[in-house]
Scaffold this motif. Structure first.
Motif, PDB file in Angstrom:
ATOM      1  N   ILE A 294       3.981 -95.735  29.954  1.00  0.00           N
ATOM      2  CA  ILE A 294       3.901 -96.801  28.952  1.00  0.00           C
ATOM      3  C   ILE A 294       5.277 -97.048  28.351  1.00  0.00           C
ATOM      4  N   ALA A 295       5.994 -95.967  27.993  1.00  0.00           N
ATOM      5  CA  ALA A 295       7.319 -96.099  27.368  1.00  0.00           C
ATOM      6  C   ALA A 295       8.304 -96.822  28.273  1.00  0.00           C
ATOM      7  N   THR A 296       8.185 -96.618  29.579  1.00  0.00           N
ATOM      8  CA  THR A 296       9.128 -97.234  30.516  1.00  0.00           C
ATOM      9  C   THR A 296       8.652 -98.596  31.022  1.00  0.00           C
ATOM     10  N   GLY A 297       7.508 -99.048  30.553  1.00  0.00           N
ATOM     11  CA  GLY A 297       7.041-100.390  30.892  1.00  0.00           C
ATOM     12  C   GLY A 297       6.395-100.517  32.259  1.00  0.00           C
ATOM     13  N   LYS A 298       5.998 -99.396  32.864  1.00  0.00           N
ATOM     14  CA  LYS A 298       5.340 -99.471  34.168  1.00  0.00           C
ATOM     15  C   LYS A 298       3.962-100.081  34.020  1.00  0.00           C
ATOM     16  N   LEU A 299       3.482-100.684  35.086  1.00  0.00           N
ATOM     17  CA  LEU A 299       2.164-101.310  35.066  1.00  0.00           C
ATOM     18  C   LEU A 299       1.097-100.253  34.803  1.00  0.00           C
ATOM     19  N   ILE A 300       0.165-100.592  33.948  1.00  0.00           N
ATOM     20  CA  ILE A 300      -0.926 -99.690  33.638  1.00  0.00           C
ATOM     21  C   ILE A 300      -2.239-100.446  33.780  1.00  0.00           C
ATOM     22  N   THR A 301      -3.296 -99.707  34.061  1.00  0.00           N
ATOM     23  CA  THR A 301      -4.618-100.303  34.159  1.00  0.00           C
ATOM     24  C   THR A 301      -5.356-100.026  32.869  1.00  0.00           C
ATOM     25  N   ARG A 302      -5.892-101.094  32.296  1.00  0.00           N
ATOM     26  CA  ARG A 302      -6.660-100.966  31.055  1.00  0.00           C
ATOM     27  C   ARG A 302      -8.097-101.346  31.332  1.00  0.00           C
ATOM     28  N   ARG A 303      -8.965-100.722  30.562  1.00  0.00           N
ATOM     29  CA  ARG A 303     -10.381-101.005  30.722  1.00  0.00           C
ATOM     30  C   ARG A 303     -10.940-101.396  29.364  1.00  0.00           C
ATOM     31  N   THR A 304     -11.662-102.484  29.335  1.00  0.00           N
ATOM     32  CA  THR A 304     -12.348-102.886  28.108  1.00  0.00           C
ATOM     33  C   THR A 304     -13.833-102.931  28.393  1.00  0.00           C
ATOM     34  N   GLN A 305     -14.574-102.572  27.380  1.00  0.00           N
ATOM     35  CA  GLN A 305     -16.014-102.530  27.560  1.00  0.00           C
ATOM     36  C   GLN A 305     -16.688-103.002  26.279  1.00  0.00           C
ATOM     37  N   GLU A 306     -17.636-103.894  26.420  1.00  0.00           N
ATOM     38  CA  GLU A 306     -18.470-104.302  25.296  1.00  0.00           C
ATOM     39  C   GLU A 306     -19.809-103.606  25.471  1.00  0.00           C
ATOM     40  N   TYR A 307     -20.224-102.933  24.401  1.00  0.00           N
ATOM     41  CA  TYR A 307     -21.451-102.146  24.481  1.00  0.00           C
ATOM     42  C   TYR A 307     -22.381-102.530  23.344  1.00  0.00           C
ATOM     43  N   ASP A 308     -23.624-102.748  23.639  1.00  0.00           N
ATOM     44  CA  ASP A 308     -24.633-103.031  22.625  1.00  0.00           C
ATOM     45  C   ASP A 308     -25.272-101.699  22.241  1.00  0.00           C
ATOM     46  N   TYR A 309     -24.882-101.202  21.063  1.00  0.00           N
ATOM     47  CA  TYR A 309     -25.366 -99.898  20.627  1.00  0.00           C
ATOM     48  C   TYR A 309     -26.840 -99.915  20.242  1.00  0.00           C
ATOM     49  N   LEU A 310     -27.354-101.068  19.883  1.00  0.00           N
ATOM     50  CA  LEU A 310     -28.776-101.148  19.536  1.00  0.00           C
ATOM     51  C   LEU A 310     -29.645-101.138  20.791  1.00  0.00           C
ATOM     52  N   GLU A 311     -29.197-101.850  21.826  1.00  0.00           N
ATOM     53  CA  GLU A 311     -29.950-101.912  23.081  1.00  0.00           C
ATOM     54  C   GLU A 311     -29.548-100.796  24.045  1.00  0.00           C
ATOM     55  N   HIS A 312     -28.477-100.082  23.712  1.00  0.00           N
ATOM     56  CA  HIS A 312     -27.965 -98.997  24.555  1.00  0.00           C
ATOM     57  C   HIS A 312     -27.659 -99.470  25.977  1.00  0.00           C
ATOM     58  N   LYS A 313     -26.878-100.563  26.040  1.00  0.00           N
ATOM     59  CA  LYS A 313     -26.494-101.041  27.367  1.00  0.00           C
ATOM     60  C   LYS A 313     -25.106-101.688  27.302  1.00  0.00           C
ATOM     61  N   THR A 314     -24.437-101.661  28.428  1.00  0.00           N
ATOM     62  CA  THR A 314     -23.121-102.265  28.556  1.00  0.00           C
ATOM     63  C   THR A 314     -23.287-103.751  28.805  1.00  0.00           C
ATOM     64  N   LEU A 315     -22.574-104.558  28.003  1.00  0.00           N
ATOM     65  CA  LEU A 315     -22.639-106.009  28.167  1.00  0.00           C
ATOM     66  C   LEU A 315     -21.572-106.499  29.132  1.00  0.00           C
ATOM     67  N   LYS A 316     -20.330-106.013  28.946  1.00  0.00           N
ATOM     68  CA  LYS A 316     -19.219-106.400  29.815  1.00  0.00           C
ATOM     69  C   LYS A 316     -18.366-105.166  30.065  1.00  0.00           C
ATOM     70  N   ASP A 317     -17.857-105.055  31.268  1.00  0.00           N
ATOM     71  CA  ASP A 317     -16.983-103.940  31.632  1.00  0.00           C
ATOM     72  C   ASP A 317     -15.883-104.520  32.521  1.00  0.00           C
ATOM     73  N   ARG A 318     -14.660-104.580  31.991  1.00  0.00           N
ATOM     74  CA  ARG A 318     -13.549-105.191  32.723  1.00  0.00           C
ATOM     75  C   ARG A 318     -12.374-104.231  32.818  1.00  0.00           C
ATOM     76  N   SER A 319     -11.657-104.326  33.924  1.00  0.00           N
ATOM     77  CA  SER A 319     -10.392-103.602  34.094  1.00  0.00           C
ATOM     78  C   SER A 319      -9.335-104.609  34.497  1.00  0.00           C
ATOM     79  N   TYR A 320      -8.128-104.410  33.989  1.00  0.00           N
ATOM     80  CA  TYR A 320      -7.024-105.268  34.395  1.00  0.00           C
ATOM     81  C   TYR A 320      -5.734-104.462  34.365  1.00  0.00           C
ATOM     82  N   THR A 321      -4.794-104.895  35.202  1.00  0.00           N
ATOM     83  CA  THR A 321      -3.513-104.207  35.323  1.00  0.00           C
ATOM     84  C   THR A 321      -2.419-105.115  34.798  1.00  0.00           C
TER      85      THR A 321
END
Length: 180
Positions: free
Chosen positions: A74-101
């Motif tokens: 991260i400090a040297t600016g190399k490409l990293i893969t990030r993951r974002t996830q939207e989760y419905d805690y009331l329904e206990h299910k994942t709404l969206k799950d994305r990864s990007y570099t």
């Protein structure tokens, strides 16, 4: 631990939301509002959480070296893969799950570089006092520069040379005082 406390702990592990976990475990809203203080401070619940999370940490096998390599990337600016996830805690299910570099943001790079330098002992953690002092110093230096320019504009060539010498003498005196 009571069955309700155990249910709270299991719900907390799922959601990381003390209020929602307390409600899901059947606690009243008033207790749920104070769940972070009342329930998470409970020794039995703390031990249960530690035991359960320790098992997960062992399974994940994240090593210190892996963390340091990630911070350096991260400090040297190399490409990293990030993951974002939207989760419905009331329904206990994942709404969206994305990864990007992509490259880390400059803010993330600076924060990671500061952390690397702190780990190497080349930069001390700052509690804000150092930054405040640097700001005061920069303002004082700007005021001095403005006064120098004002004095030099108000004088003729002979006076200007004398004024420059006085300013130089003052600066050397200040520098000498700073060294001792």
């Amino acid at each position: 631990m009571t069955p309700r406390q155990k249910k709270f702990a299991r719900e907390y592990i799922k959601t990381h939301n003390a209020y929602q976990a307390a409600l899901n475990a059947g606690y009243a809203k008033a207790t749920a509002h104070n769940a972070k203080r009342e329930l998470l401070d409970n020794a039995g619940i703390q031990n249960y959480l530690a035991k359960k999370t320790q098992k997960a940490e062992t399974t994940a096998e994240v090593t210190t070296d892996q963390v340091i390599v990630n911070i350096l990337n991260i400090a040297t600016g190399k490409l990293i893969t990030r993951r974002t996830q939207e989760y419905d805690y009331l329904e206990h299910k994942t709404l969206k799950d994305r990864s990007y570099t992509g490259a880390p943001s400059y803010k993330d790079q600076v924060a990671a570089a500061q952390l690397v330098l702190q780990m190497a002992g080349k930069l001390k953690a700052d509690d804000g006092n150092l930054i405040d002092a640097k700001v005061r110093k920069a303002k004082a230096e700007a005021e001095i520069a403005e006064q120098k320019a004002k004095l030099l504009r108000q004088t003729d060539d002979k006076e200007s040379a004398q004024m420059e010498q006085i300013i130089k003498d003052i600066e050397e005196g200040v520098a000498d005082d700073g060294k001792s």
